[in-house]
Design an enzyme around this catalytic site. Sequence first.
Site, PDB file in Angstrom:
ATOM      1  N   HIS A 223       0.814  -1.221   0.000  1.00 52.96           N
ATOM      2  CA  HIS A 223       0.000   0.000   0.000  1.00 52.96           C
ATOM      3  C   HIS A 223       0.846   1.271   0.000  1.00 52.96           C
ATOM      4  O   HIS A 223       0.336   2.348  -0.265  1.00 52.96           O
ATOM      5  CB  HIS A 223      -0.935  -0.002   1.221  1.00 52.96           C
ATOM      6  CG  HIS A 223      -2.031  -1.018   1.109  1.00 52.96           C
ATOM      7  ND1 HIS A 223      -3.313  -0.689   0.732  1.00 52.96           N
ATOM      8  CD2 HIS A 223      -2.036  -2.357   1.284  1.00 52.96           C
ATOM      9  CE1 HIS A 223      -4.063  -1.783   0.702  1.00 52.96           C
ATOM     10  NE2 HIS A 223      -3.310  -2.816   1.032  1.00 52.96           N
TER      11      HIS A 223
ATOM     12  N   ASP B   3       3.476   9.391  -0.781  1.00 56.50           N
ATOM     13  CA  ASP B   3       2.287   8.634  -0.386  1.00 56.50           C
ATOM     14  C   ASP B   3       2.095   7.511  -1.396  1.00 56.50           C
ATOM     15  O   ASP B   3       2.213   7.747  -2.604  1.00 56.50           O
ATOM     16  CB  ASP B   3       1.060   9.568  -0.428  1.00 56.50           C
ATOM     17  CG  ASP B   3       0.044   9.267   0.676  1.00 56.50           C
ATOM     18  OD1 ASP B   3      -0.018   8.111   1.107  1.00 56.50           O
ATOM     19  OD2 ASP B   3      -0.676  10.197   1.078  1.00 56.50           O
TER      20      ASP B   3
END
Length: 462
Positions: free
Chosen positions: A157, A365
Amino acid sequence: MSRLIVVSNRVQPPTGEGAGNQGGLAVALSAALRESSGIWFGWSGETTDQFTGHINLQRNFGVTSATVDLEEQDVDEYYNGYANRTLWPLFHYRMDLAEFESGFAGGYERVNTRFAETLEPLIEADDLVWVHDYHLFPLGERLRDRGIANRIGFFLHIPWPPHGLLLSLPNHRELVETLFAYDVVGFQTQAWLQNFVDYVTHEMDGSVDENGVVTVGDRSLVAIACPIGIDTSEFVESAQSSAARYTRYRMGQSANGRDLIVGVDRLDYSKGLEERFLGYERFLGMNESYHGEVFLLQIAPPSRGDVQSYQEIRASLDALSGRINGAFADIEWVPIRYVNRGYARDRLAGIYRAARIGLVTPLRDGMNLVAKEYVAAQDPEDPGVLILSRFAGAAEQLTDAVLINPYSPEDIAEAIKLALEMPLEERIDRWQKLMGNIIAEDVVWWRKRFTDALERVPQMAG
Ligand code: GDG
Protein backbone atom coordinates in the site's frame (compact mmCIF):
# COMPACT_ATOMS: atom_id res chain seq x y z
CA MET A 1 -14.36 -18.85 -7.71
CA SER A 2 -11.57 -19.73 -5.28
CA ARG A 3 -11.97 -18.95 -1.62
CA LEU A 4 -10.06 -15.83 -0.63
CA ILE A 5 -7.90 -15.48 2.45
CA VAL A 6 -6.92 -11.91 3.19
CA VAL A 7 -4.06 -11.29 5.61
CA SER A 8 -3.28 -7.85 6.98
CA ASN A 9 -1.78 -6.50 10.17
CA ARG A 10 -5.19 -5.44 11.47
CA VAL A 11 -8.54 -6.93 10.54
CA GLN A 12 -11.47 -4.61 9.86
CA PRO A 13 -14.61 -6.71 9.70
CA PRO A 14 -17.83 -4.97 8.69
CA THR A 15 -19.61 -3.21 11.51
CA GLY A 16 -23.01 -3.09 9.87
CA GLU A 17 -23.05 0.69 9.97
CA GLY A 18 -23.07 0.92 6.19
CA ALA A 19 -21.39 4.08 4.98
CA GLY A 20 -20.74 4.99 8.64
CA ASN A 21 -17.13 4.30 9.44
CA GLN A 22 -15.70 1.56 7.28
CA GLY A 23 -13.18 2.65 4.68
CA GLY A 24 -13.40 1.65 1.01
CA LEU A 25 -10.67 -0.96 1.35
CA ALA A 26 -12.48 -2.76 4.16
CA VAL A 27 -15.75 -2.58 2.21
CA ALA A 28 -14.21 -4.03 -0.95
CA LEU A 29 -12.33 -6.78 0.82
CA SER A 30 -15.37 -7.64 2.91
CA ALA A 31 -17.48 -7.96 -0.24
CA ALA A 32 -14.94 -10.31 -1.82
CA LEU A 33 -14.69 -12.35 1.37
CA ARG A 34 -18.46 -12.61 1.61
CA GLU A 35 -18.80 -13.75 -2.02
CA SER A 36 -16.11 -16.41 -1.68
CA SER A 37 -16.87 -17.44 1.94
CA GLY A 38 -13.34 -16.36 2.75
CA ILE A 39 -11.46 -15.44 5.89
CA TRP A 40 -9.72 -12.24 7.01
CA PHE A 41 -6.73 -13.02 9.20
CA GLY A 42 -4.59 -10.68 11.31
CA TRP A 43 -3.74 -9.20 14.68
CA SER A 44 -6.65 -8.50 17.01
CA GLY A 45 -5.08 -5.26 18.26
CA GLU A 46 -4.97 -6.87 21.74
CA THR A 47 -1.98 -8.06 23.73
CA THR A 48 -1.51 -11.19 25.79
CA ASP A 49 1.18 -12.22 28.33
CA GLN A 50 2.16 -15.29 26.37
CA PHE A 51 1.53 -15.88 22.66
CA THR A 52 -0.64 -18.98 22.28
CA GLY A 53 -1.69 -18.86 18.64
CA HIS A 54 -5.28 -19.10 19.76
CA ILE A 55 -7.49 -17.92 16.93
CA ASN A 56 -10.55 -15.90 17.69
CA LEU A 57 -13.00 -16.72 14.89
CA GLN A 58 -15.89 -14.32 14.41
CA ARG A 59 -18.54 -13.84 11.81
CA ASN A 60 -19.81 -10.32 11.24
CA PHE A 61 -22.28 -9.50 8.49
CA GLY A 62 -21.23 -12.49 6.41
CA VAL A 63 -17.47 -12.01 6.86
CA THR A 64 -15.37 -14.43 8.89
CA SER A 65 -12.45 -12.87 10.69
CA ALA A 66 -9.69 -14.81 12.42
CA THR A 67 -7.57 -12.82 14.83
CA VAL A 68 -4.70 -13.52 17.19
CA ASP A 69 -3.41 -11.57 20.18
CA LEU A 70 0.27 -10.62 20.28
CA GLU A 71 2.68 -10.15 23.16
CA GLU A 72 3.57 -6.62 24.17
CA GLN A 73 7.14 -7.20 23.03
CA ASP A 74 5.81 -8.26 19.62
CA VAL A 75 3.87 -5.03 19.33
CA ASP A 76 6.92 -2.98 20.35
CA GLU A 77 9.37 -4.69 18.02
CA TYR A 78 7.22 -5.69 15.07
CA TYR A 79 4.52 -3.01 14.86
CA ASN A 80 5.91 0.11 16.55
CA GLY A 81 9.46 -1.03 15.80
CA TYR A 82 10.36 -2.56 12.45
CA ALA A 83 7.12 -1.70 10.64
CA ASN A 84 6.64 1.86 11.80
CA ARG A 85 10.11 3.03 12.86
CA THR A 86 12.21 1.30 10.22
CA LEU A 87 10.21 0.41 7.11
CA TRP A 88 7.57 3.17 7.10
CA PRO A 89 10.04 6.09 7.21
CA LEU A 90 12.50 4.46 4.84
CA PHE A 91 9.83 3.56 2.28
CA HIS A 92 8.60 7.16 2.49
CA TYR A 93 12.10 8.41 1.66
CA ARG A 94 12.76 9.53 5.26
CA MET A 95 16.14 8.00 6.02
CA ASP A 96 16.61 10.68 8.65
CA LEU A 97 13.77 9.13 10.68
CA ALA A 98 14.47 5.46 10.04
CA GLU A 99 15.77 3.52 13.04
CA PHE A 100 17.77 0.36 12.48
CA GLU A 101 17.62 -1.76 15.63
CA SER A 102 18.37 -5.44 15.40
CA GLY A 103 15.69 -6.15 18.05
CA PHE A 104 13.07 -4.70 15.73
CA ALA A 105 14.08 -6.98 12.88
CA GLY A 106 14.01 -10.01 15.21
CA GLY A 107 10.52 -9.16 16.45
CA TYR A 108 9.32 -8.64 12.88
CA GLU A 109 10.59 -12.06 11.86
CA ARG A 110 9.07 -13.65 14.97
CA VAL A 111 5.61 -12.20 14.38
CA ASN A 112 5.63 -13.13 10.70
CA THR A 113 6.57 -16.68 11.67
CA ARG A 114 3.83 -16.74 14.30
CA PHE A 115 1.31 -15.50 11.76
CA ALA A 116 2.36 -18.22 9.31
CA GLU A 117 2.17 -20.98 11.95
CA THR A 118 -1.25 -19.84 13.07
CA LEU A 119 -2.65 -19.28 9.59
CA GLU A 120 -1.39 -22.52 8.03
CA PRO A 121 -4.13 -24.85 9.36
CA LEU A 122 -6.82 -22.50 8.04
CA ILE A 123 -5.60 -22.69 4.44
CA GLU A 124 -7.34 -25.22 2.18
CA ALA A 125 -6.29 -26.46 -1.25
CA ASP A 126 -7.23 -23.94 -4.00
CA ASP A 127 -7.57 -20.98 -1.61
CA LEU A 128 -6.13 -17.72 -2.88
CA VAL A 129 -4.05 -16.02 -0.21
CA TRP A 130 -3.70 -12.24 -0.43
CA VAL A 131 -1.20 -10.62 1.94
CA HIS A 132 -1.27 -6.86 2.54
CA ASP A 133 1.42 -4.35 3.23
CA TYR A 134 4.82 -3.73 4.71
CA HIS A 135 4.09 -5.37 8.06
CA LEU A 136 4.07 -8.75 6.37
CA PHE A 137 6.74 -8.90 3.62
CA PRO A 138 8.17 -12.27 4.81
CA LEU A 139 4.84 -13.96 5.48
CA GLY A 140 4.67 -15.63 2.06
CA GLU A 141 8.09 -17.17 2.51
CA ARG A 142 7.21 -18.41 6.00
CA LEU A 143 4.06 -20.03 4.54
CA ARG A 144 6.10 -21.68 1.76
CA ASP A 145 8.49 -23.02 4.45
CA ARG A 146 5.46 -24.84 5.81
CA GLY A 147 4.67 -26.39 2.46
CA ILE A 148 1.84 -24.08 1.43
CA ALA A 149 1.68 -24.37 -2.36
CA ASN A 150 -1.38 -22.18 -2.89
CA ARG A 151 -1.30 -19.08 -5.01
CA ILE A 152 -0.16 -16.24 -2.75
CA GLY A 153 -0.19 -12.57 -3.69
CA PHE A 154 1.19 -9.50 -1.96
CA PHE A 155 0.01 -5.92 -2.29
CA LEU A 156 2.10 -2.99 -1.05
CA HIS A 157 0.00 0.00 0.00
CA ILE A 158 2.98 2.33 0.47
CA PRO A 159 5.70 3.47 -1.97
CA TRP A 160 8.62 1.26 -2.93
CA PRO A 161 11.76 3.36 -2.37
CA PRO A 162 14.41 4.09 -5.00
CA HIS A 163 17.14 1.50 -5.31
CA GLY A 164 19.85 3.68 -3.73
CA LEU A 165 17.73 4.43 -0.68
CA LEU A 166 16.79 0.85 -0.02
CA LEU A 167 20.48 -0.01 0.26
CA SER A 168 20.52 1.77 3.63
CA LEU A 169 18.31 -0.95 5.11
CA PRO A 170 20.45 -3.62 6.78
CA ASN A 171 19.58 -6.97 5.19
CA HIS A 172 17.76 -5.27 2.31
CA ARG A 173 18.48 -8.14 0.00
CA GLU A 174 16.93 -10.72 2.35
CA LEU A 175 13.82 -8.60 2.54
CA VAL A 176 13.51 -8.35 -1.23
CA GLU A 177 14.21 -12.05 -1.65
CA THR A 178 11.21 -12.86 0.55
CA LEU A 179 8.99 -11.31 -2.13
CA PHE A 180 9.91 -14.11 -4.51
CA ALA A 181 7.81 -16.47 -2.40
CA TYR A 182 4.76 -14.67 -3.83
CA ASP A 183 3.22 -15.36 -7.21
CA VAL A 184 2.00 -11.81 -7.77
CA VAL A 185 3.32 -8.61 -6.20
CA GLY A 186 1.21 -5.47 -6.67
CA PHE A 187 2.31 -1.85 -6.36
CA GLN A 188 0.18 1.27 -6.33
CA THR A 189 1.92 2.92 -9.29
CA GLN A 190 4.24 2.39 -12.23
CA ALA A 191 6.81 4.53 -10.41
CA TRP A 192 6.96 2.27 -7.34
CA LEU A 193 7.01 -0.80 -9.58
CA GLN A 194 9.89 0.70 -11.54
CA ASN A 195 11.86 1.32 -8.31
CA PHE A 196 11.40 -2.36 -7.45
CA VAL A 197 12.54 -3.46 -10.90
CA ASP A 198 15.58 -1.15 -10.65
CA TYR A 199 16.60 -2.83 -7.40
CA VAL A 200 16.15 -6.31 -8.79
CA THR A 201 18.07 -5.59 -11.96
CA HIS A 202 20.92 -3.69 -10.25
CA GLU A 203 21.32 -5.63 -7.02
CA MET A 204 20.19 -9.14 -7.87
CA ASP A 205 21.12 -9.45 -11.50
CA GLY A 206 17.45 -10.01 -12.24
CA SER A 207 15.41 -9.28 -15.34
CA VAL A 208 11.86 -8.35 -16.26
CA ASP A 209 9.94 -9.33 -19.39
CA GLU A 210 7.11 -7.57 -21.24
CA ASN A 211 4.49 -9.48 -19.19
CA GLY A 212 5.86 -8.17 -15.92
CA VAL A 213 7.50 -11.46 -14.99
CA VAL A 214 10.49 -10.58 -12.80
CA THR A 215 13.12 -13.29 -12.64
CA VAL A 216 16.13 -13.75 -10.36
CA GLY A 217 17.99 -17.01 -10.86
CA ASP A 218 15.39 -19.75 -10.86
CA ARG A 219 12.74 -17.75 -9.01
CA SER A 220 10.15 -15.44 -10.49
CA LEU A 221 7.08 -13.40 -9.67
CA VAL A 222 4.57 -11.34 -11.62
CA ALA A 223 4.85 -7.64 -10.73
CA ILE A 224 1.90 -5.38 -11.50
CA ALA A 225 0.90 -1.77 -10.97
CA CYS A 226 -2.54 -1.93 -9.48
CA PRO A 227 -3.70 1.45 -8.13
CA ILE A 228 -6.21 1.24 -5.33
CA GLY A 229 -9.46 3.14 -5.72
CA ILE A 230 -12.34 4.10 -3.48
CA ASP A 231 -15.87 2.76 -3.31
CA THR A 232 -16.95 5.59 -5.59
CA SER A 233 -20.69 5.00 -5.80
CA GLU A 234 -20.89 4.54 -2.03
CA PHE A 235 -18.98 7.77 -1.47
CA VAL A 236 -21.09 9.75 -3.93
CA GLU A 237 -24.16 8.51 -2.09
CA SER A 238 -22.60 9.28 1.23
CA ALA A 239 -21.95 12.89 0.14
CA GLN A 240 -25.69 13.26 -0.48
CA SER A 241 -26.83 11.58 2.74
CA SER A 242 -28.73 13.55 5.32
CA ALA A 243 -25.77 13.48 7.72
CA ALA A 244 -23.54 14.91 4.97
CA ARG A 245 -26.10 17.55 4.02
CA TYR A 246 -26.52 18.57 7.61
CA THR A 247 -22.74 18.80 8.13
CA ARG A 248 -22.45 20.85 4.97
CA TYR A 249 -25.17 23.19 6.14
CA ARG A 250 -23.45 23.64 9.51
CA MET A 251 -20.08 24.22 7.82
CA GLY A 252 -21.70 26.82 5.59
CA GLN A 253 -23.13 28.60 8.60
CA SER A 254 -19.87 28.65 10.48
CA ALA A 255 -17.92 29.66 7.33
CA ASN A 256 -20.04 32.78 7.12
CA GLY A 257 -19.45 33.28 3.41
CA ARG A 258 -15.76 32.41 3.53
CA ASP A 259 -14.23 29.84 1.21
CA LEU A 260 -13.23 26.61 2.90
CA ILE A 261 -9.97 24.83 2.10
CA VAL A 262 -9.88 21.33 3.56
CA GLY A 263 -7.14 18.87 4.48
CA VAL A 264 -7.86 15.43 5.97
CA ASP A 265 -4.96 13.19 6.97
CA ARG A 266 -3.79 10.83 9.63
CA LEU A 267 -1.32 12.84 11.67
CA ASP A 268 1.77 11.53 9.92
CA TYR A 269 5.00 13.21 8.80
CA SER A 270 4.60 11.69 5.33
CA LYS A 271 1.47 13.75 4.72
CA GLY A 272 3.34 17.07 4.42
CA LEU A 273 1.23 18.89 6.98
CA GLU A 274 3.95 21.31 8.06
CA GLU A 275 4.72 22.15 4.46
CA ARG A 276 0.99 22.62 3.83
CA PHE A 277 0.70 25.09 6.71
CA LEU A 278 3.79 26.93 5.47
CA GLY A 279 2.36 27.11 1.95
CA TYR A 280 -0.90 28.47 3.29
CA GLU A 281 1.01 30.97 5.43
CA ARG A 282 2.84 32.09 2.27
CA PHE A 283 -0.50 32.47 0.49
CA LEU A 284 -1.78 34.68 3.30
CA GLY A 285 1.44 36.68 3.28
CA MET A 286 1.19 37.28 -0.47
CA ASN A 287 -2.56 37.96 -0.67
CA GLU A 288 -3.84 40.41 1.88
CA SER A 289 -7.12 40.75 0.01
CA TYR A 290 -7.96 37.17 0.97
CA HIS A 291 -7.59 37.77 4.70
CA GLY A 292 -10.94 37.08 6.28
CA GLU A 293 -12.16 35.52 3.00
CA VAL A 294 -10.83 31.95 3.33
CA PHE A 295 -9.92 29.50 6.02
CA LEU A 296 -8.13 26.18 6.18
CA LEU A 297 -9.79 23.32 8.06
CA GLN A 298 -7.21 20.66 8.80
CA ILE A 299 -8.61 17.43 10.23
CA ALA A 300 -5.74 15.29 11.54
CA PRO A 301 -6.65 12.38 13.83
CA PRO A 302 -3.50 11.30 15.73
CA SER A 303 -1.94 7.97 14.81
CA ARG A 304 0.97 5.83 16.05
CA GLY A 305 1.29 7.98 19.18
CA ASP A 306 3.76 5.51 20.74
CA VAL A 307 6.38 6.42 18.16
CA GLN A 308 8.52 9.45 18.97
CA SER A 309 8.58 10.97 15.49
CA TYR A 310 4.77 11.11 15.64
CA GLN A 311 4.88 12.91 18.98
CA GLU A 312 7.32 15.37 17.44
CA ILE A 313 5.24 16.12 14.35
CA ARG A 314 2.22 16.66 16.56
CA ALA A 315 4.07 19.17 18.75
CA SER A 316 5.48 20.98 15.77
CA LEU A 317 2.05 21.30 14.09
CA ASP A 318 0.55 22.63 17.31
CA ALA A 319 3.24 25.29 17.37
CA LEU A 320 3.01 26.12 13.67
CA SER A 321 -0.78 26.46 13.56
CA GLY A 322 -0.61 28.61 16.70
CA ARG A 323 2.05 30.82 15.19
CA ILE A 324 0.14 31.33 11.92
CA ASN A 325 -3.13 32.02 13.71
CA GLY A 326 -1.34 34.38 16.07
CA ALA A 327 0.17 36.30 13.19
CA PHE A 328 -2.92 36.61 10.98
CA ALA A 329 -6.12 36.12 13.02
CA ASP A 330 -8.35 38.96 14.02
CA ILE A 331 -11.35 39.08 16.30
CA GLU A 332 -13.70 37.69 13.65
CA TRP A 333 -11.45 35.34 11.70
CA VAL A 334 -9.11 32.47 12.46
CA PRO A 335 -7.17 31.36 9.36
CA ILE A 336 -6.55 27.73 10.44
CA ARG A 337 -8.95 25.44 12.24
CA TYR A 338 -6.76 22.56 13.25
CA VAL A 339 -8.67 19.60 14.63
CA ASN A 340 -7.06 16.47 16.14
CA ARG A 341 -10.00 14.14 15.96
CA GLY A 342 -11.76 11.93 13.46
CA TYR A 343 -15.25 12.26 12.00
CA ALA A 344 -17.70 9.67 10.70
CA ARG A 345 -17.30 9.04 6.98
CA ASP A 346 -20.63 10.54 5.96
CA ARG A 347 -19.86 13.74 7.87
CA LEU A 348 -16.45 13.81 6.26
CA ALA A 349 -18.14 13.57 2.86
CA GLY A 350 -20.25 16.62 3.75
CA ILE A 351 -17.13 18.54 4.75
CA TYR A 352 -15.40 17.67 1.47
CA ARG A 353 -18.42 18.82 -0.47
CA ALA A 354 -18.53 22.12 1.38
CA ALA A 355 -14.87 22.83 0.54
CA ARG A 356 -13.84 25.02 -2.39
CA ILE A 357 -10.39 23.40 -2.33
CA GLY A 358 -9.14 19.94 -1.31
CA LEU A 359 -5.51 20.44 -0.27
CA VAL A 360 -3.60 17.15 -0.43
CA THR A 361 0.14 17.69 -0.11
CA PRO A 362 1.94 14.51 1.01
CA LEU A 363 5.71 14.50 0.67
CA ARG A 364 5.37 10.86 -0.38
CA ASP A 365 2.29 8.63 -0.39
CA GLY A 366 1.60 5.17 -1.81
CA MET A 367 -1.68 6.37 -3.28
CA ASN A 368 -3.74 8.79 -1.09
CA LEU A 369 -7.43 8.04 -0.96
CA VAL A 370 -8.43 11.41 0.46
CA ALA A 371 -7.73 12.99 -2.95
CA LYS A 372 -10.18 10.56 -4.58
CA GLU A 373 -12.79 10.96 -1.86
CA TYR A 374 -12.65 14.75 -2.18
CA VAL A 375 -13.37 14.54 -5.91
CA ALA A 376 -16.16 11.97 -5.48
CA ALA A 377 -17.93 14.17 -2.93
CA GLN A 378 -18.16 17.26 -5.17
CA ASP A 379 -21.28 18.80 -6.63
CA PRO A 380 -20.98 18.12 -10.40
CA GLU A 381 -22.45 21.52 -11.19
CA ASP A 382 -20.20 23.50 -8.89
CA PRO A 383 -17.20 21.34 -8.05
CA GLY A 384 -14.26 22.40 -5.91
CA VAL A 385 -10.63 22.13 -7.01
CA LEU A 386 -8.22 19.38 -5.99
CA ILE A 387 -4.68 20.55 -5.27
CA LEU A 388 -2.50 17.45 -5.23
CA SER A 389 1.14 16.70 -4.51
CA ARG A 390 2.96 15.24 -7.47
CA PHE A 391 4.57 12.82 -4.99
CA ALA A 392 1.30 11.09 -4.11
CA GLY A 393 0.71 7.87 -6.03
CA ALA A 394 -2.70 9.31 -6.94
CA ALA A 395 -0.97 11.92 -9.14
CA GLU A 396 -0.27 9.19 -11.72
CA GLN A 397 -4.01 8.87 -12.36
CA LEU A 398 -5.33 12.29 -11.30
CA THR A 399 -3.41 14.37 -13.82
CA ASP A 400 -6.22 16.94 -14.06
CA ALA A 401 -5.76 18.05 -10.48
CA VAL A 402 -3.65 21.16 -9.85
CA LEU A 403 -0.38 19.33 -9.29
CA ILE A 404 2.17 20.93 -6.97
CA ASN A 405 5.54 20.36 -5.39
CA PRO A 406 4.73 20.13 -1.67
CA TYR A 407 8.23 21.21 -0.66
CA SER A 408 7.67 24.62 -2.25
CA PRO A 409 5.56 27.09 -0.23
CA GLU A 410 5.32 29.29 -3.36
CA ASP A 411 3.91 26.43 -5.40
CA ILE A 412 1.25 25.78 -2.75
CA ALA A 413 0.46 29.49 -2.37
CA GLU A 414 0.08 30.01 -6.11
CA ALA A 415 -2.06 26.90 -6.49
CA ILE A 416 -4.42 28.09 -3.74
CA LYS A 417 -4.85 31.43 -5.50
CA LEU A 418 -5.33 29.74 -8.87
CA ALA A 419 -7.94 27.39 -7.41
CA LEU A 420 -9.85 30.16 -5.65
CA GLU A 421 -10.00 32.13 -8.88
CA MET A 422 -10.60 29.23 -11.27
CA PRO A 423 -13.63 29.83 -13.54
CA LEU A 424 -16.58 27.45 -13.18
CA GLU A 425 -16.08 26.04 -16.68
CA GLU A 426 -12.51 24.96 -15.95
CA ARG A 427 -13.50 23.54 -12.58
CA ILE A 428 -16.20 21.42 -14.22
CA ASP A 429 -13.88 20.31 -17.00
CA ARG A 430 -11.14 19.20 -14.62
CA TRP A 431 -13.63 17.55 -12.26
CA GLN A 432 -15.27 15.53 -15.04
CA LYS A 433 -11.91 14.14 -16.12
CA LEU A 434 -10.89 13.31 -12.55
CA MET A 435 -14.23 11.73 -11.81
CA GLY A 436 -14.03 9.65 -15.00
CA ASN A 437 -10.94 7.96 -13.62
CA ILE A 438 -12.30 7.59 -10.10
CA ILE A 439 -15.41 5.86 -11.42
CA ALA A 440 -13.56 3.60 -13.87
CA GLU A 441 -10.78 2.57 -11.48
CA ASP A 442 -12.66 2.15 -8.24
CA VAL A 443 -11.92 -0.25 -5.40
CA VAL A 444 -13.80 -3.14 -6.98
CA TRP A 445 -11.80 -2.68 -10.20
CA TRP A 446 -8.61 -2.75 -8.09
CA ARG A 447 -9.57 -5.89 -6.20
CA LYS A 448 -10.53 -7.71 -9.39
CA ARG A 449 -7.38 -6.60 -11.18
CA PHE A 450 -5.29 -8.09 -8.40
CA THR A 451 -7.22 -11.32 -7.86
CA ASP A 452 -7.53 -11.91 -11.63
CA ALA A 453 -3.74 -11.62 -11.94
CA LEU A 454 -3.34 -14.07 -9.08
CA GLU A 455 -5.84 -16.52 -10.54
CA ARG A 456 -4.05 -16.49 -13.88
CA VAL A 457 -0.90 -17.90 -12.27
CA PRO A 458 -0.82 -21.69 -12.40
CA GLN A 459 -0.89 -23.22 -8.93
CA MET A 460 2.29 -25.09 -7.94
CA ALA A 461 2.19 -28.76 -7.28
CA GLY A 462 1.63 -29.22 -3.53
C1 GDG B 1 -2.26 3.87 3.31
C2 GDG B 1 -1.24 4.53 2.37
C3 GDG B 1 -2.92 4.41 0.53
C4 GDG B 1 -8.87 10.16 7.65
N1 GDG B 1 -9.38 10.94 8.62
C5 GDG B 1 -10.59 10.45 8.90
C6 GDG B 1 -10.84 9.36 8.07
N2 GDG B 1 -9.77 9.21 7.31
C7 GDG B 1 -9.69 8.21 6.23
C8 GDG B 1 -9.72 8.88 4.89
C9 GDG B 1 -9.14 7.81 3.99
C10 GDG B 1 -8.19 7.09 4.96
O1 GDG B 1 -8.51 7.48 6.28
C11 GDG B 1 -6.74 7.52 4.74
O2 GDG B 1 -6.31 6.92 3.58
P1 GDG B 1 -5.06 7.48 2.78
O3 GDG B 1 -4.98 6.75 1.52
O4 GDG B 1 -5.23 8.94 2.58
O5 GDG B 1 -3.78 7.27 3.72
P2 GDG B 1 -3.14 6.13 4.72
O6 GDG B 1 -3.92 5.98 5.96
O7 GDG B 1 -1.74 6.56 4.91
O8 GDG B 1 -3.21 4.76 3.90
C12 GDG B 1 -1.94 5.32 1.29
C13 GDG B 1 -3.82 3.64 1.49
O9 GDG B 1 -3.06 2.96 2.48
C14 GDG B 1 -4.67 2.61 0.74
O10 GDG B 1 -3.89 1.78 -0.04
O11 GDG B 1 -3.72 5.22 -0.30
O12 GDG B 1 -1.00 5.86 0.38
O13 GDG B 1 -0.34 5.36 3.10
O14 GDG B 1 -10.10 6.92 3.57
O15 GDG B 1 -11.03 9.24 4.59
N3 GDG B 1 -11.98 8.65 8.07
C15 GDG B 1 -12.95 9.04 8.96
N4 GDG B 1 -12.77 10.10 9.81
C16 GDG B 1 -11.62 10.84 9.79
O16 GDG B 1 -11.49 11.81 10.53
N5 GDG B 1 -14.10 8.35 9.02
